[in-house]
Every structure is written in structure tokens, then in C-alpha cells.
Design a protein around this motif. Structure first.
Motif, PDB file in Angstrom:
ATOM      1  N   THR A  77      37.323  41.579  54.462  1.00  0.00           N
ATOM      2  CA  THR A  77      36.333  40.496  54.167  1.00  0.00           C
ATOM      3  C   THR A  77      34.919  41.395  53.730  1.00  0.00           C
ATOM      4  O   THR A  77      33.955  40.933  53.851  1.00  0.00           O
ATOM      5  N   ASP A  78      35.164  42.595  53.289  1.00  0.00           N
ATOM      6  CA  ASP A  78      33.980  43.380  53.040  1.00  0.00           C
ATOM      7  C   ASP A  78      33.033  42.588  51.982  1.00  0.00           C
ATOM      8  O   ASP A  78      31.684  42.644  52.323  1.00  0.00           O
ATOM      9  N   SER A 246      39.075  32.282  36.763  1.00  0.00           N
ATOM     10  CA  SER A 246      39.563  33.641  36.076  1.00  0.00           C
ATOM     11  C   SER A 246      39.007  34.909  36.622  1.00  0.00           C
ATOM     12  O   SER A 246      39.512  36.026  35.999  1.00  0.00           O
ATOM     13  N   HIS A 247      38.256  35.189  37.336  1.00  0.00           N
ATOM     14  CA  HIS A 247      37.688  36.290  38.069  1.00  0.00           C
ATOM     15  C   HIS A 247      36.891  37.226  36.972  1.00  0.00           C
ATOM     16  O   HIS A 247      36.605  38.153  37.433  1.00  0.00           O
ATOM     17  N   GLU A 266      36.464  38.636  45.458  1.00  0.00           N
ATOM     18  CA  GLU A 266      37.475  39.295  46.124  1.00  0.00           C
ATOM     19  C   GLU A 266      37.451  40.788  46.497  1.00  0.00           C
ATOM     20  O   GLU A 266      37.174  41.557  45.584  1.00  0.00           O
ATOM     21  N   ASP A 267      37.722  41.237  47.676  1.00  0.00           N
ATOM     22  CA  ASP A 267      37.859  42.387  48.010  1.00  0.00           C
ATOM     23  C   ASP A 267      38.856  43.311  46.951  1.00  0.00           C
ATOM     24  O   ASP A 267      39.674  42.645  46.760  1.00  0.00           O
ATOM     25  N   HIS A 268      38.709  44.363  46.953  1.00  0.00           N
ATOM     26  CA  HIS A 268      39.703  45.401  45.885  1.00  0.00           C
ATOM     27  C   HIS A 268      39.620  45.164  44.511  1.00  0.00           C
ATOM     28  O   HIS A 268      40.341  45.561  43.617  1.00  0.00           O
ATOM     29  N   TYR A 269      38.692  44.006  44.330  1.00  0.00           N
ATOM     30  CA  TYR A 269      38.739  43.673  42.783  1.00  0.00           C
ATOM     31  C   TYR A 269      37.575  44.870  42.130  1.00  0.00           C
ATOM     32  O   TYR A 269      36.528  44.872  42.813  1.00  0.00           O
ATOM     33  N   VAL A 290      28.705  44.180  44.112  1.00  0.00           N
ATOM     34  CA  VAL A 290      28.833  44.258  45.454  1.00  0.00           C
ATOM     35  C   VAL A 290      29.931  45.228  45.713  1.00  0.00           C
ATOM     36  O   VAL A 290      30.290  45.831  47.195  1.00  0.00           O
ATOM     37  N   ASN A 291      30.338  45.967  44.819  1.00  0.00           N
ATOM     38  CA  ASN A 291      31.400  47.168  45.036  1.00  0.00           C
ATOM     39  C   ASN A 291      31.117  47.985  43.828  1.00  0.00           C
ATOM     40  O   ASN A 291      30.462  47.789  42.987  1.00  0.00           O
TER      41      ASN A 291
END
Length: 291
Positions: A77-78, A246-247, A266-269, A290-291
């Protein structure tokens, strides 16, 4: 031949239901749990009998609304934690935020998700949710309903100078509103039309305009329903329709209505974002990576 066909269908069902715990392959093609009309009835029971509809007052004339979509919580949940931290650190943000569905990736993660959004409610703020297709896979609607209660509802905002904004959450987890929810939506828009709302903002999971094949057949409403709903939104002066699923973000303006599809959290996205809306006489927004 009929016997062979039935054997093939049964065999396919066995294969699809045994392919893994993270993807509900059968759920991609057919619904085994409550229909959209049944979920709508259960949402209305909660709204009209148990809870009512929220009214936020004393809000600044221009205010910020945080929104996230497609979190797909499993064991990480980062990005969600970053969203919660940023939202709570923003002392001038609205006391509510929006989640456009696909909270859970598969079964067994609701407690984990609830733990990580609990600081929001502890701080006296609210997250307004709508259901996504992943929240329905593996017959998860009863779990969603027991925790989040409703997926079709409205709430409104009144600012210090008397401006009013209306928010409408819609259940599109199956890629359709169904008959009863669609009729409720039109009745609500008729009722609210002459009540002086500055903005009407609709938020839901499944998007209306298909521009890629990233989600296969689950990616948007059918054409007839899209025609009907886009006409409805135009006739009742909806300002903004928010969607996820659709992200990836997309902006479409159709019949003077803005349709904004937001990114996944989503994490890792590789490109995870949440969105901050600035609601005033105009609506502006920014995307926060966020990443």
C-alpha cells in the motif's frame, strides 16, 4: 454435438475457475452475484433508511478535492499511504475525498485496506467510494457493502458564500447502470435542476469513451447506453464526469460536458498518480505523481 458443446462449456468453466486466486476469469465474462439493479436496491436501502445523504457546509468558495482510483490493494500500500499522508497534511483540503473504484485486487485484502485508510476517518474526514469491477470479482459485493455500504448516492456542498455543488456517485462495476439506477439518476437530476447548483460532478468507475484495448471487453459502457447517458448529462448541465478503470488519464469534452479519466494509484504501476481538483467558479485539476 449438443453434448460436446455442454462438455466444452463445463470444461472451460473448470479451467477458468482454477487458473489463479488473483484473477476471476469467470467474472470477466459473466456475473454470478448481485445484478446492478439488486445492488442499486441495497444501496438505496442504506441511503434512504439507515444513513441519508451527506451535506457539507461552511466550505470555502474555492476548495480542493483529492481523488484516487484503481488502488488494487493486495499486500502493498505504498502509494495509498502516500495519498493518505498527503491528504491529511493538506489542512485546507475539503473534508471529503473521492475513490473511483477497484479498491481491492482480489479476495482477502479488505482488512489490510481498511487499516491503511483508517487515519482518514480518525481525522474526521470522509472518503466517498464507488464500486469497481475488481471489487465485484469473486463475489465480493457483500464484503464491499458491509464495509462501504453504498455505491449509488449523492452528497452536496454549500460554501461560505452560498454556492452549492452536487456530487453523484454511480455504480458502474458491471459496465452498465442497469434500469433502476438509470431511472433514479434522471429523477435526481430533474429534482436538482432548479436548486441553484454551481456544479454537478458525477463520479464512477467504468469510463464512457473507449480509446484503447487495455481493459478488453470490460473497458466501457455499450454504445447505446453511452449515447443515452451523455445526452442526459448534457441536458441537465453536468459539469464534470470522473472515471477510472483504464489506469491512464484521458480528457474528452462531449456536448459541453468534461469527461476526465484519471490514472491508477496501484503500487508497482510505472505511472501512478492521484488527482487534486480545485473547485470554484471554474474546475481545475492537477495530477500528483507518487512513484
Amino acid at each position: 454435438l449438443a453434448a460436446l458443446g455442454m462438455t466444452a462449456v463445463v470444461g472451460l468453466a473448470v479451467v477458468l475457475t482454477s487458473c489463479g486466486k488473483n484473477i476471476d476469469y469467470m467474472g470477466l465474462f459473466m456475473t454470478f452475484n448481485e445484478s446492478p439493479d439488486e445492488r442499486f436496491a441495497q444501496s438505496m436501502e442504506y441511503n434512504n433508511v439507515q444513513h441519508g445523504y451527506d451535506h457539507y457546509t461552511g466550505i470555502p468558495d474555492e476548495y480542493k478535492v483529492y481523488a484516487m482510483s484503481d488502488i488494487h490493494v493486495d499486500f502493498s500500500t505504498d502509494n495509498l499511504d502516500r495519498y493518505v499522508s498527503d491528504y491529511l497534511a493538506d489542512t485546507v483540503a475539503a473534508p471529503f475525498s473521492l475513490c473511483l473504484g477497484d479498491v481491492i485486487n482480489a479476495t482477502g485484502h479488505w482488512d489490510y485496506f481498511a487499516e491503511h485508510v483508517k487515519p482518514v476517518t480518525d481525522a474526521g474526514r470522509t472518503i466517498h467510494y464507488v464500486v469497481g469491477n475488481h471489487d465485484l470479482y469473486f463475489n465480493q459485493w457483500p464484503e464491499y457493502r458491509s464495509r462501504l455500504h453504498t455505491s449509488t448516492y449523492w452528497f452536496d456542498v454549500q460554501t461560505v458564500s452560498g454556492y452549492k455543488d452536487l456530487y453523484i456517485g454511480l455504480d458502474s462495476g458491471n459496465g452498465t447502470l442497469g434500469v433502476d439506477q438509470r431511472d433514479w439518476l434522471e429523477s435526481l437530476l430533474k429534482e436538482k435542476k432548479n436548486q441553484g447548483y454551481r456544479h454537478i460532478i458525477v463520479f464512477t468507475h467504468t469510463h464512457f469513451f473507449k480509446k484503447d484495448t487495455s481493459q478488453g471487453h470490460t473497458s466501457n459502457f455499450n454504445l447505446e447506453e453511452t449515447y443515452d447517458l451523455t445526452d442526459l448529462f448534457d441536458r441537465y448541465d453536468v459539469s464534470l464526469v470522473l472515471q477510472g478503470h483504464s489506469h491512464s488519464r484521458d480528457l474528452t469534452i462531449f456536448k459541453d460536458v468534461t469527461y476526465l479519466r484519471v490514472d491508477a494509484l496501484e503500487d508497482h504501476y510505472p505511472d501512478a498518480y492521484y488527482t487534486i481538483f480545485k473547485i470554484g467558479n471554474n474546475i481545475n485539476y492537477e495530477f500528483i505523481k507518487v512513484n
